[in-house]
Write a protein that holds these residues in place. Structure first.
Motif, PDB file in Angstrom:
ATOM      1  N   ASP A   1       0.992   9.449  -5.803  1.00 39.05           N
ATOM      2  CA  ASP A   1       1.607  11.165  -5.904  1.00 39.05           C
ATOM      3  C   ASP A   1       2.429  11.335  -6.638  1.00 39.05           C
ATOM      4  O   ASP A   1       2.420  12.727  -7.244  1.00 39.05           O
ATOM      5  CB  ASP A   1       1.982  10.670  -4.046  1.00 39.05           C
ATOM      6  CG  ASP A   1       0.729   9.697  -3.165  1.00 39.05           C
ATOM      7  OD1 ASP A   1      -0.604  10.674  -3.298  1.00 39.05           O
ATOM      8  OD2 ASP A   1       1.662  10.458  -1.597  1.00 39.05           O
TER       9      ASP A   1
ATOM     10  N   GLU B   1       0.505   3.783  -3.372  1.00 35.32           N
ATOM     11  CA  GLU B   1       0.036   5.527  -2.763  1.00 35.32           C
ATOM     12  C   GLU B   1       1.688   6.366  -3.420  1.00 35.32           C
ATOM     13  O   GLU B   1       0.947   7.519  -3.673  1.00 35.32           O
ATOM     14  CB  GLU B   1       0.743   5.638  -1.343  1.00 35.32           C
ATOM     15  CG  GLU B   1      -0.331   6.551  -0.539  1.00 35.32           C
ATOM     16  CD  GLU B   1      -0.821   6.694   0.932  1.00 35.32           C
ATOM     17  OE1 GLU B   1      -0.326   7.185   2.003  1.00 35.32           O
ATOM     18  OE2 GLU B   1      -2.414   6.249   1.231  1.00 35.32           O
TER      19      GLU B   1
ATOM     20  N   HIS C   1       0.800  -0.748   0.143  1.00 34.95           N
ATOM     21  CA  HIS C   1       0.420   0.252   0.056  1.00 34.95           C
ATOM     22  C   HIS C   1       0.784   1.342  -0.247  1.00 34.95           C
ATOM     23  O   HIS C   1       0.345   2.846  -0.588  1.00 34.95           O
ATOM     24  CB  HIS C   1      -0.648  -0.208   1.343  1.00 34.95           C
ATOM     25  CG  HIS C   1      -2.172   1.215   1.583  1.00 34.95           C
ATOM     26  ND1 HIS C   1      -1.117   2.811   2.091  1.00 34.95           N
ATOM     27  CD2 HIS C   1      -3.268   1.302   0.774  1.00 34.95           C
ATOM     28  CE1 HIS C   1      -2.470   3.057   1.712  1.00 34.95           C
ATOM     29  NE2 HIS C   1      -3.280   2.514   0.567  1.00 34.95           N
ATOM     30  N   ASP C   2       1.801   2.046   0.353  1.00 30.54           N
ATOM     31  CA  ASP C   2       3.432   2.666   0.709  1.00 30.54           C
ATOM     32  C   ASP C   2       3.450   2.993  -0.836  1.00 30.54           C
ATOM     33  O   ASP C   2       3.478   4.312  -1.076  1.00 30.54           O
ATOM     34  CB  ASP C   2       4.243   2.278   1.701  1.00 30.54           C
ATOM     35  CG  ASP C   2       3.674   1.853   3.096  1.00 30.54           C
ATOM     36  OD1 ASP C   2       2.379   2.122   3.515  1.00 30.54           O
ATOM     37  OD2 ASP C   2       4.252   1.626   3.888  1.00 30.54           O
TER      38      ASP C   2
END
Length: 146
Positions: A126, A122, A118-119
């Motif tokens: 971004d 994300e 997920h990191d």
């Protein structure tokens, strides 16, 4: 960290019982993980000569596993009454993960920086929405103020 790594479909394309082509950056990433002092276990359904072929294929490319299909190098059925093929690893890298196998660059980031999938995703979103790394764009007030 002890990391169990599958062979077919993870390090190489799944052509079992043959050995498929290397998945891009797999062996380079494994060598980096070894240099980072992680203990890698080759975790495969392969046995006998097929397993030996996989180990040799990796060895020829500079990847030497800490153990193969066992928890530690010295483990045998004689010195471990509860010998099990279920490994005691901190992390498993396998193409059968839910969501499939991330690319090896993402795998290295996840392990070396202690990030989740997920990191990584994300951060990618971004970066795509803000490619120049600047703060969010500041909008001028509209000339109409209703």
């Amino acid at each position: 960290m002890i990391i169990a790594v599958d062979f077919d479909g993870t390090i190489v394309e799944d052509k079992y019982p043959a050995i498929g082509n290397e998945i891009p950056f797999a062996t380079e990433t494994l060598k980096m993980l070894i240099r980072d002092h992680h203990r890698l276990i080759l975790w495969s359904v392969r046995e006998g000569q097929l397993l030996e072929d996989a180990v040799n294929w990796c060895r020829e490319r500079g990847v030497e596993f800490w153990a193969v299909n066992k928890d530690y190098p010295e483990e045998t059925t004689e010195n471990n009454q509860h010998f099990s093929r279920k490994l005691k690893a901190d992390l498993f890298i396998d193409d059968r993960n839910i969501g499939g196998l991330p690319d090896w660059g993402a795998i290295y980031q996840m392990v070396s920086q202690n990030k989740t999938w997920h990191d990584i995703m994300e951060a990618n979103v971004d970066a795509q929405s803000n490619p120049y790394g600047t703060d969010k764009p500041k909008f001028k007030k509209k000339w109409w103020q209703f």
